[in-house]
Scaffold this motif. Structure first.
Motif, PDB file in Angstrom:
ATOM      1  N   TYR A 145       8.956  -0.388  -2.074  1.00 21.39           N
ATOM      2  CA  TYR A 145       8.518   0.948  -2.502  1.00 21.39           C
ATOM      3  C   TYR A 145       7.018   0.881  -2.773  1.00 21.39           C
ATOM      4  N   LYS A 146       6.246   1.688  -2.049  1.00 23.43           N
ATOM      5  CA  LYS A 146       4.793   1.612  -2.120  1.00 23.43           C
ATOM      6  C   LYS A 146       4.202   2.865  -2.765  1.00 23.43           C
ATOM      7  N   CYS A 147       3.297   2.640  -3.713  1.00 27.31           N
ATOM      8  CA  CYS A 147       2.670   3.767  -4.408  1.00 27.31           C
ATOM      9  C   CYS A 147       1.173   3.538  -4.650  1.00 27.31           C
ATOM     10  N   GLY A 148       0.548   2.676  -3.852  1.00 27.23           N
ATOM     11  CA  GLY A 148      -0.888   2.459  -3.978  1.00 27.23           C
ATOM     12  C   GLY A 148      -1.547   2.468  -2.612  1.00 27.23           C
ATOM     13  N   VAL A 149      -2.865   2.663  -2.604  1.00 29.05           N
ATOM     14  CA  VAL A 149      -3.614   2.671  -1.336  1.00 29.05           C
ATOM     15  C   VAL A 149      -3.938   1.225  -0.959  1.00 29.05           C
ATOM     16  N   GLU A 150      -2.927   0.511  -0.552  1.00 26.25           N
ATOM     17  CA  GLU A 150      -3.014  -0.940  -0.403  1.00 26.25           C
ATOM     18  C   GLU A 150      -3.947  -1.362   0.725  1.00 26.25           C
ATOM     19  N   TYR A 151      -3.993  -0.598   1.804  1.00 23.93           N
ATOM     20  CA  TYR A 151      -4.913  -0.947   2.883  1.00 23.93           C
ATOM     21  C   TYR A 151      -6.357  -0.925   2.389  1.00 23.93           C
ATOM     22  N   ILE A 152      -6.693   0.091   1.609  1.00 21.73           N
ATOM     23  CA  ILE A 152      -8.063   0.191   1.095  1.00 21.73           C
ATOM     24  C   ILE A 152      -8.355  -0.946   0.125  1.00 21.73           C
ATOM     25  N   MET A 153      -7.369  -1.285  -0.716  1.00 25.22           N
ATOM     26  CA  MET A 153      -7.565  -2.397  -1.641  1.00 25.22           C
ATOM     27  C   MET A 153      -7.752  -3.719  -0.893  1.00 25.22           C
ATOM     28  N   SER A 154      -6.953  -3.917   0.151  1.00 25.58           N
ATOM     29  CA  SER A 154      -7.066  -5.139   0.939  1.00 25.58           C
ATOM     30  C   SER A 154      -8.404  -5.203   1.672  1.00 25.58           C
ATOM     31  N   MET A 155      -8.836  -4.081   2.193  1.00 25.60           N
ATOM     32  CA  MET A 155     -10.112  -4.008   2.891  1.00 25.60           C
ATOM     33  C   MET A 155     -11.266  -4.380   1.954  1.00 25.60           C
TER      34      MET A 155
ATOM     35  N   ILE B 119       0.457   7.426   2.112  1.00 31.98           N
ATOM     36  CA  ILE B 119       1.043   7.059   3.402  1.00 31.98           C
ATOM     37  C   ILE B 119       0.068   7.219   4.556  1.00 31.98           C
ATOM     38  N   ARG B 120      -0.881   8.155   4.471  1.00 38.14           N
ATOM     39  CA  ARG B 120      -1.789   8.348   5.591  1.00 38.14           C
ATOM     40  C   ARG B 120      -2.697   7.138   5.785  1.00 38.14           C
ATOM     41  N   SER B 121      -3.237   6.618   4.704  1.00 36.96           N
ATOM     42  CA  SER B 121      -4.161   5.496   4.839  1.00 36.96           C
ATOM     43  C   SER B 121      -3.449   4.157   4.979  1.00 36.96           C
ATOM     44  N   SER B 122      -2.327   3.980   4.282  1.00 38.74           N
ATOM     45  CA  SER B 122      -1.713   2.653   4.220  1.00 38.74           C
ATOM     46  C   SER B 122      -0.384   2.534   4.955  1.00 38.74           C
TER      47      SER B 122
ATOM     48  N   VAL C  58     -11.686  19.311 -17.019  1.00 40.22           N
ATOM     49  CA  VAL C  58     -11.734  18.038 -16.296  1.00 40.22           C
ATOM     50  C   VAL C  58     -12.172  18.296 -14.857  1.00 40.22           C
ATOM     51  N   VAL C  59     -13.063  17.445 -14.359  1.00 36.49           N
ATOM     52  CA  VAL C  59     -13.498  17.523 -12.963  1.00 36.49           C
ATOM     53  C   VAL C  59     -13.171  16.189 -12.287  1.00 36.49           C
ATOM     54  N   SER C  60     -12.642  16.281 -11.071  1.00 39.58           N
ATOM     55  CA  SER C  60     -12.172  15.080 -10.386  1.00 39.58           C
ATOM     56  C   SER C  60     -12.530  15.126  -8.904  1.00 39.58           C
ATOM     57  N   HIS C  61     -12.594  13.933  -8.308  1.00 47.09           N
ATOM     58  CA  HIS C  61     -12.761  13.814  -6.866  1.00 47.09           C
ATOM     59  C   HIS C  61     -12.054  12.552  -6.401  1.00 47.09           C
ATOM     60  N   GLN C  62     -11.387  12.658  -5.251  1.00 50.85           N
ATOM     61  CA  GLN C  62     -10.704  11.502  -4.686  1.00 50.85           C
ATOM     62  C   GLN C  62     -10.956  11.449  -3.183  1.00 50.85           C
ATOM     63  N   TRP C  63     -10.713  10.255  -2.642  1.00 47.00           N
ATOM     64  CA  TRP C  63     -10.823  10.026  -1.211  1.00 47.00           C
ATOM     65  C   TRP C  63      -9.564   9.271  -0.777  1.00 47.00           C
ATOM     66  N   GLU C  64      -8.666   9.935  -0.078  1.00 44.88           N
ATOM     67  CA  GLU C  64      -7.404   9.353   0.388  1.00 44.88           C
ATOM     68  C   GLU C  64      -6.412   9.040  -0.736  1.00 44.88           C
ATOM     69  N   ASN C  65      -6.436   9.840  -1.789  1.00 47.26           N
ATOM     70  CA  ASN C  65      -5.381   9.764  -2.811  1.00 47.26           C
ATOM     71  C   ASN C  65      -5.204  11.172  -3.390  1.00 47.26           C
ATOM     72  N   PRO C  66      -4.673  12.107  -2.577  1.00 48.81           N
ATOM     73  CA  PRO C  66      -4.727  13.533  -2.922  1.00 48.81           C
ATOM     74  C   PRO C  66      -3.682  14.027  -3.909  1.00 48.81           C
TER      75      PRO C  66
ATOM     76  N   PRO D 176      -7.911  22.907 -17.955  1.00 52.58           N
ATOM     77  CA  PRO D 176      -8.316  23.319 -16.613  1.00 52.58           C
ATOM     78  C   PRO D 176      -8.864  22.127 -15.826  1.00 52.58           C
ATOM     79  N   LEU D 177      -8.365  21.983 -14.612  1.00 54.72           N
ATOM     80  CA  LEU D 177      -8.676  20.827 -13.772  1.00 54.72           C
ATOM     81  C   LEU D 177      -9.306  21.297 -12.471  1.00 54.72           C
ATOM     82  N   VAL D 178     -10.480  20.761 -12.164  1.00 58.99           N
ATOM     83  CA  VAL D 178     -11.146  21.017 -10.893  1.00 58.99           C
ATOM     84  C   VAL D 178     -10.998  19.756 -10.053  1.00 58.99           C
ATOM     85  N   HIS D 179     -10.436  19.880  -8.859  1.00 59.75           N
ATOM     86  CA  HIS D 179     -10.099  18.680  -8.085  1.00 59.75           C
ATOM     87  C   HIS D 179     -10.031  19.005  -6.603  1.00 59.75           C
ATOM     88  N   ASN D 180      -9.965  17.955  -5.773  1.00 59.33           N
ATOM     89  CA  ASN D 180      -9.849  18.135  -4.326  1.00 59.33           C
ATOM     90  C   ASN D 180      -8.582  17.484  -3.783  1.00 59.33           C
ATOM     91  N   GLY D 181      -7.523  17.474  -4.588  1.00 62.65           N
ATOM     92  CA  GLY D 181      -6.259  16.890  -4.159  1.00 62.65           C
ATOM     93  C   GLY D 181      -5.469  17.859  -3.305  1.00 62.65           C
TER      94      GLY D 181
END
Length: 388
Positions: free
Chosen positions: A113-123, A152-155, A283-291, A305-310
Motif C-alpha cells: 500500500y503506497k501513500c508517498g511520492v516515492e519516485y521523487i524521494m528516490s530521485m 499514483i501519477r508520479s510514482s 493558510v496558503v499552500s503550494h504543491q508539486w505532484e501531491n494534489p 480558509p485555505l488557498v491551495h493548488n491541489g
C-alpha cells in the motif's frame, strides 16, 4: 502453531504494517501512522466484520505505550501474527520477501500500500546523496499494489516496474479524530474564530523536497501585500530552521517587500493545530505532484480558509491552478475577506465527508478490492472511480 487460512469474503483477518522507530513515538512525526490508522478504521467499519490489527515491523517495544488505543486498534509485533492473517497490507515499515512468501504459501494475500511520492524521494536521494535510512528493497511476489490518488501519477509507473505488477488506485481516506484530539485543549477547540482586520497568514509546507516548498505560498502573499497591505498583519513560514542560513533562499526572499518590511517570520516546526489556534487566520499552500494531503483536510476541517493548488481537492477552500501565482493571489484576497466562518466550516466538512473512513462508498470500494484479491474475475473499475 501455524493456523490454516479460512478465506471467506464476508470476514477476513487483516494485518496492516507499521514501522515504529522509537517507543512512545508521536503520531505527528509523519503521515504514515495516520494512514495506517485511517485504513484500519475503514476496514473496521465494514459490515463484513473483518478482524483488523496493526503489525509493527521493527524491534521497538510496544509496552511503553502508543499514540492510539490498543483495544480499538490491536497492535502486535509482525512475527506474532503473520501466520494468523488472511491479508497482509504492507503500508509502513519493511516487509521482507520471506514474509511475503510465508503468507502466500498458506493461500493468503499480500498487498503493498503506497501513500508517498516515492519516485521523487528516490530521485532526490540518488542525485543529492540523501539518506533514505537503508538500501531500498522492492520484494517480488506481492499480489497487488494499491496507491492513493495523489501519488499514483508520479510514482505509479516506478512501482509497477519494480514490483512487476500493475498499480491499482484506491480511495484516499482520513479520520478527523486525531486533529480534533490535538485541538481539544486549544483556545476555541482550535477552530477558526471571527477575527477581523488585518489577518495572519501561515505557510506549513515541510520544505524537505520539491513537492511541498514554501516559496510560492510566500510569493502569493507578497503579491497581495503589494496591492492590499491592509489585509495582512504578517506571514509566518514554518519549518524553515534549515533555510534561514541558506544563501540561495536568503538571496531570493530578501527581494520581497514582506521581508524588507519585517512582515514575514521564518519559524521552526510546530504541530499544525497549535500553530493554527495561536498564530493563524488563513493558510496558503503550494504543491508539486501531491494534489491532496492531510494539511488541506486538517485546516479545512477546523474552518481555516485555505488557498491551495491541489487539483484533487479543488472544491475545498480557495483553489488556484498549478504555478499561477496571480490566480493564487486573487484567491488569497477572497480568503482574507471570507466571513460567516461557521457556515464556511460546515461547507468544508460536508465536502471532506467523501474522504472519511466511515463513508459507505469508501468502505464498499475497499471490500471490492479485498474481493478482487481472491477472485481475479472481480471488477477492476476502482481506478476510474477514484480520480486516478
Amino acid at each position: 502453531m501455524i493456523q490454516a487460512p479460512r478465506f471467506t469474503k464476508a470476514h477476513l483477518r487483516i494485518g496492516i504494517t507499521i514501522g515504529l522507530h522509537s517507543e512512545n513515538e508521536d503520531l505527528w512525526i509523519n503521515g504514515i501512522k495516520q494512514n495506517a490508522l485511517a485504513l484500519a478504521s475503514l476496514l473496521n467499519s465494514s459490515p463484513r466484520g473483518h478482524d483488523v490489527c496493526l503489525l509493527n515491523t521493527t524491534a521497538v517495544s510496544l509496552d511503553a505505550g502508543l499514540a492510539w488505543n490498543r483495544s480499538e486498534f490491536p497492535t502486535f509485533p509482525l512475527e506474532d501474527k503473520v501466520d494468523e492473517i488472511d491479508v497482509l497490507i504492507a503500508l509502513g515499515g519493511a516487509v521482507s520477501s520471506d514474509t511475503v512468501k510465508r503468507v502466500r504459501s498458506r493461500g493468503g494475500r499480500v498487498v503493498v500500500y503506497k501513500c508517498g511520492v516515492e519516485y521523487i524521494m528516490s530521485m532526490q536521494a540518488t542525485l543529492f546523496n540523501r539518506s533514505m535510512k537503508g538500501r531500498p528493497d522492492y520484494p517480488e511476489g506481492f499480489d497487488e499494489i494499491w496507491a492513493i490518488p495523489q501519488v499514483i501519477r508520479s510514482s505509479g509507473p516506478f512501482w509497477s516496474v519494480l514490483y512487476r505488477r500493475p498499480v491499482r488506485c484506491v480511495p484516499f481516506v482520513w479520520d478527523p479524530r486525531w486533529i480534533e484530539a490535538q485541538a481539544a485543549s486549544l483556545p476555541g477547540h482550535g477552530l477558526r474564530d471571527e477575527r477581523t482586520g488585518p489577518l495572519r497568514i501561515s505557510v506549513f509546507e515541510p520544505n524537505h523536497d520539491v513537492v511541498k516548498f514554501c516559496l510560492y505560498p510566500l510569493m502569493i502573499a507578497e503579491l497581495v501585500w503589494r496591492e492590499h497591505p491592509e489585509l495582512i498583519e504578517f506571514v509566518s513560514v514554518t519549518n524553515t530552521e534549515h533555510l534561514r542560513t541558506n544563501p540561495e533562499f536568503l538571496g531570493v526572499v530578501e527581494h520581497l517587500d514582506l521581508v524588507r518590511q519585517h512582515r514575514a517570520f521564518f519559524e521552526n516546526r510546530f504541530t499544525t493545530p497549535w500553530f493554527l489556534a495561536h498564530h493563524t487566520d488563513v493558510v496558503v499552500s503550494h504543491q508539486w505532484e501531491n494534489p491532496l494531503n492531510y494539511a488541506y483536510l486538517e485546516c479545512s476541517w477546523l474552518g481555516y480558509p485555505l488557498v491551495h493548488n491541489g487539483s484533487l481537492a479543488a472544491d475545498l477552500g480557495f483553489a488556484y491552478e498549478g504555478f499561477d501565482l496571480e490566480a493564487g493571489a486573487r484567491q488569497l484576497i477572497q480568503a482574507l475577506r471570507q466571513d460567516h466562518l461557521s457556515a464556511y466550516r460546515e461547507r468544508q466538512r460536508s465536502r471532506i465527508a467523501r474522504y472519511l473512513c466511515n463513508h459507505p462508498g469508501n468502505v464498499g470500494a475497499y471490500d471490492q478490492l479485498l474481493d478482487g484479491l481472491f477472485d481475479k474475475k472481480a471488477p477492476s473499475a476502482v481506478k476510474e472511480e477514484h480520480a486516478c
